[in-house]
Design a protein around this motif. Structure first.
Motif, PDB file in Angstrom:
ATOM      1  N   SER A 121       0.807  -1.160   0.010  1.00  0.00           N
ATOM      2  CA  SER A 121      -0.080  -0.127  -0.205  1.00  0.00           C
ATOM      3  C   SER A 121       0.984   1.304  -0.155  1.00  0.00           C
ATOM      4  O   SER A 121       2.070   1.082   0.383  1.00  0.00           O
ATOM      5  CB  SER A 121      -0.816   0.011   1.172  1.00  0.00           C
ATOM      6  OG  SER A 121       0.030   0.064   2.360  1.00  0.00           O
ATOM      7  N   VAL A 122       0.252   2.506  -0.522  1.00  0.00           N
ATOM      8  CA  VAL A 122       0.927   3.556  -0.482  1.00  0.00           C
ATOM      9  C   VAL A 122       1.558   4.084   0.996  1.00  0.00           C
ATOM     10  O   VAL A 122       2.618   4.452   1.309  1.00  0.00           O
ATOM     11  CB  VAL A 122      -0.017   4.827  -0.905  1.00  0.00           C
ATOM     12  CG1 VAL A 122       0.840   6.209  -0.775  1.00  0.00           C
ATOM     13  CG2 VAL A 122       0.104   4.592  -2.579  1.00  0.00           C
ATOM     14  N   SER A 123       0.505   3.899   2.000  1.00  0.00           N
ATOM     15  CA  SER A 123       0.934   4.243   3.242  1.00  0.00           C
ATOM     16  C   SER A 123       2.295   3.387   3.809  1.00  0.00           C
ATOM     17  O   SER A 123       3.032   3.692   4.577  1.00  0.00           O
ATOM     18  CB  SER A 123      -0.107   4.039   4.435  1.00  0.00           C
ATOM     19  OG  SER A 123      -0.746   2.598   4.249  1.00  0.00           O
ATOM     20  N   SER A 124       2.059   2.010   3.609  1.00  0.00           N
ATOM     21  CA  SER A 124       3.233   1.229   4.119  1.00  0.00           C
ATOM     22  C   SER A 124       4.491   1.473   3.359  1.00  0.00           C
ATOM     23  O   SER A 124       5.590   1.536   3.885  1.00  0.00           O
ATOM     24  CB  SER A 124       2.823  -0.266   3.848  1.00  0.00           C
ATOM     25  OG  SER A 124       3.731  -1.127   4.193  1.00  0.00           O
ATOM     26  N   GLY A 125       4.291   1.481   2.037  1.00  0.00           N
ATOM     27  CA  GLY A 125       5.466   1.677   1.213  1.00  0.00           C
ATOM     28  C   GLY A 125       6.210   3.110   1.617  1.00  0.00           C
ATOM     29  O   GLY A 125       7.490   3.099   1.626  1.00  0.00           O
ATOM     30  N   LEU A 126       5.637   4.271   1.750  1.00  0.00           N
ATOM     31  CA  LEU A 126       6.175   5.416   2.308  1.00  0.00           C
ATOM     32  C   LEU A 126       6.876   5.295   3.422  1.00  0.00           C
ATOM     33  O   LEU A 126       7.865   5.899   3.823  1.00  0.00           O
ATOM     34  CB  LEU A 126       5.281   6.544   2.292  1.00  0.00           C
ATOM     35  CG  LEU A 126       4.826   7.294   1.042  1.00  0.00           C
ATOM     36  CD1 LEU A 126       3.514   8.393   0.932  1.00  0.00           C
ATOM     37  CD2 LEU A 126       6.081   7.772   0.312  1.00  0.00           C
ATOM     38  N   ARG A 127       6.160   4.682   4.481  1.00  0.00           N
ATOM     39  CA  ARG A 127       6.743   4.343   5.797  1.00  0.00           C
ATOM     40  C   ARG A 127       8.115   3.574   5.732  1.00  0.00           C
ATOM     41  O   ARG A 127       9.173   3.944   6.344  1.00  0.00           O
ATOM     42  CB  ARG A 127       5.878   3.587   6.661  1.00  0.00           C
ATOM     43  CG  ARG A 127       4.967   4.296   7.498  1.00  0.00           C
ATOM     44  CD  ARG A 127       4.183   3.744   8.766  1.00  0.00           C
ATOM     45  NE  ARG A 127       3.713   2.389   8.197  1.00  0.00           N
ATOM     46  CZ  ARG A 127       2.294   2.399   7.749  1.00  0.00           C
ATOM     47  NH1 ARG A 127       1.582   3.458   7.812  1.00  0.00           N
ATOM     48  NH2 ARG A 127       1.709   1.078   7.500  1.00  0.00           N
ATOM     49  N   LEU A 128       8.210   2.607   4.716  1.00  0.00           N
ATOM     50  CA  LEU A 128       9.433   1.979   4.497  1.00  0.00           C
ATOM     51  C   LEU A 128      10.535   2.510   3.870  1.00  0.00           C
ATOM     52  O   LEU A 128      11.585   2.684   4.280  1.00  0.00           O
ATOM     53  CB  LEU A 128       9.033   0.689   3.750  1.00  0.00           C
ATOM     54  CG  LEU A 128       8.435  -0.435   4.715  1.00  0.00           C
ATOM     55  CD1 LEU A 128       8.047  -1.557   3.246  1.00  0.00           C
ATOM     56  CD2 LEU A 128       9.141  -1.131   5.714  1.00  0.00           C
TER      57      LEU A 128
ATOM     58  N   THR B 152      -4.869   1.926  -2.686  1.00  0.00           N
ATOM     59  CA  THR B 152      -3.777   2.588  -3.366  1.00  0.00           C
ATOM     60  C   THR B 152      -2.696   1.972  -3.141  1.00  0.00           C
ATOM     61  O   THR B 152      -2.161   1.930  -1.959  1.00  0.00           O
ATOM     62  CB  THR B 152      -3.723   4.123  -2.908  1.00  0.00           C
ATOM     63  OG1 THR B 152      -3.727   4.078  -1.508  1.00  0.00           O
ATOM     64  CG2 THR B 152      -5.221   4.745  -3.335  1.00  0.00           C
ATOM     65  N   GLY B 153      -1.961   1.476  -4.219  1.00  0.00           N
ATOM     66  CA  GLY B 153      -0.755   0.726  -4.142  1.00  0.00           C
ATOM     67  C   GLY B 153       0.467   1.490  -4.758  1.00  0.00           C
ATOM     68  O   GLY B 153       0.486   2.545  -5.130  1.00  0.00           O
ATOM     69  N   MET B 154       1.604   0.705  -4.186  1.00  0.00           N
ATOM     70  CA  MET B 154       2.840   1.206  -4.799  1.00  0.00           C
ATOM     71  C   MET B 154       3.812   0.026  -4.981  1.00  0.00           C
ATOM     72  O   MET B 154       3.698  -0.931  -4.437  1.00  0.00           O
ATOM     73  CB  MET B 154       3.386   2.538  -4.107  1.00  0.00           C
ATOM     74  CG  MET B 154       3.804   2.178  -2.637  1.00  0.00           C
ATOM     75  SD  MET B 154       4.562   3.416  -1.925  1.00  0.00           S
ATOM     76  CE  MET B 154       6.125   3.795  -2.758  1.00  0.00           C
TER      77      MET B 154
END
Lengths: 141, 148
Positions: free
Chosen positions: A27-34, A74-76
């Motif tokens: 997800s976008v939220s998890s991806g940005l965190r990482l 919403t993914g990334m």
């Protein structure tokens, strides 16, 4: 160990290693965190898990990662550049390099996956801090 | 914070993701029979029975005596990749595949027809079927689509 995603050579930690390139769809939220430095954690893995055993999964083919990103609203896709030494260390520690389980998906997934065990999250995070693993945002060509 | 939304490619269009990724259909874009089979398989495996499949003048029709999309939030099945971990890992519902590959796609439930992909005029036989179901005590759902 055969590094199936080897694409180039580089110098990491003072030695020349092949780089392995992997992709992670999330997800976008998890991806940005990482991307911004959040470590792998059991809590985050459990919170983000859709199916399959708990762990952290990297695919050698961005198309496979796009499937997993596509399951999020919403993914990334993240790109993980991993030095050969780091990859060998992860595999020695129990990470499994092999086919992506097909599950109920009607067709085999392209490429392979690197499955990081929850017990290896500390090892993985340490490799990120030491820059043996580099995380980048991935854009389709 | 090093990275923001400006730095990433956001993937939020499931239809585009499916159309550009042959992994979703195994090579050649799927024909109608495969799509109808995928939807029927979903209905069978998720216990939405009885289900029937027909082919009328270029349109595939999957009909179920239950409205399998009557649950809250299920209308997004037509537009998003929906995993179903309660059934299996690496799973997804098939409705979005029909949206991605149909030239025309409609669904009928509760006596209302909804076009998911506005397509060509429907054949008389399908029109008659919809009328029949609309006036009876049909409690289910029909999905009708044409691919070619």
């Amino acid at each position: 160990v055969a590094i199936v995603a080897a694409t180039s050579t580089s110098t990491a930690g003072g030695e020349t290693n092949p780089d392995a390139v992997f992709y992670h769809g999330t997800s976008v939220s998890s991806g940005l965190r990482l991307l911004n430095g959040a470590p792998l954690s059991l809590e985050a893995a459990a919170a983000n898990k859709i199916d399959g055993p708990l762990g952290f999964y990297l695919a050698t083919d961005p198309a496979a990662a796009e499937f997993f990103a596509g399951r999020r609203e919403t993914g990334m896709i993240l790109q993980y550049d991993i030095s050969g030494r780091a990859l060998n260390g992860l595999i020695a520690g129990g990470a499994a390099l092999g086919p992506i389980p097909q599950g109920r998906f009607p067709f085999p997934f392209p490429g392979t996956q690197l499955a990081i065990l929850p017990s290896q999250f500390v090892q993985f995070n340490s490799l990120v801090v030491r820059r043996s693993i580099t995380i980048l945002p991935y854009r389709r060509k | 914070v090093k990275y923001t939304l400006k730095d990433i490619e956001i993937l939020d269009d499931a239809i585009a993701i499916i159309r550009r990724n042959p992994i979703f259909y195994g090579g050649e874009p799927p024909r109608g029979a495969r799509l109808a089979a995928a939807l029927a398989r979903d209905l069978i495996e998720y216990g939405d029975l009885p289900v029937s499949v027909d082919f009328l003048e270029g349109w595939w029709i999957v009909a179920c005596e239950k409205d399998w999309l009557s649950g809250e939030g299920r209308s997004v099945y037509w537009s998003r990749i929906i995993p179903t971990p309660e059934v299996a890992r690496e799973s997804m519902r098939s409705e979005v595949l029909l949206t991605a590959f149909s030239k025309g796609l409609l669904t009928m439930a509760e006596r209302k027809v909804q076009w998911i992909v506005k397509g060509p005029e429907i054949p008389k036989a399908l029109e008659n079927l919809i009328k029949l179901k609309s006036h009876g005590d049909f409690q289910g759902r029909i999905a009708a689509f044409t691919v070619d």
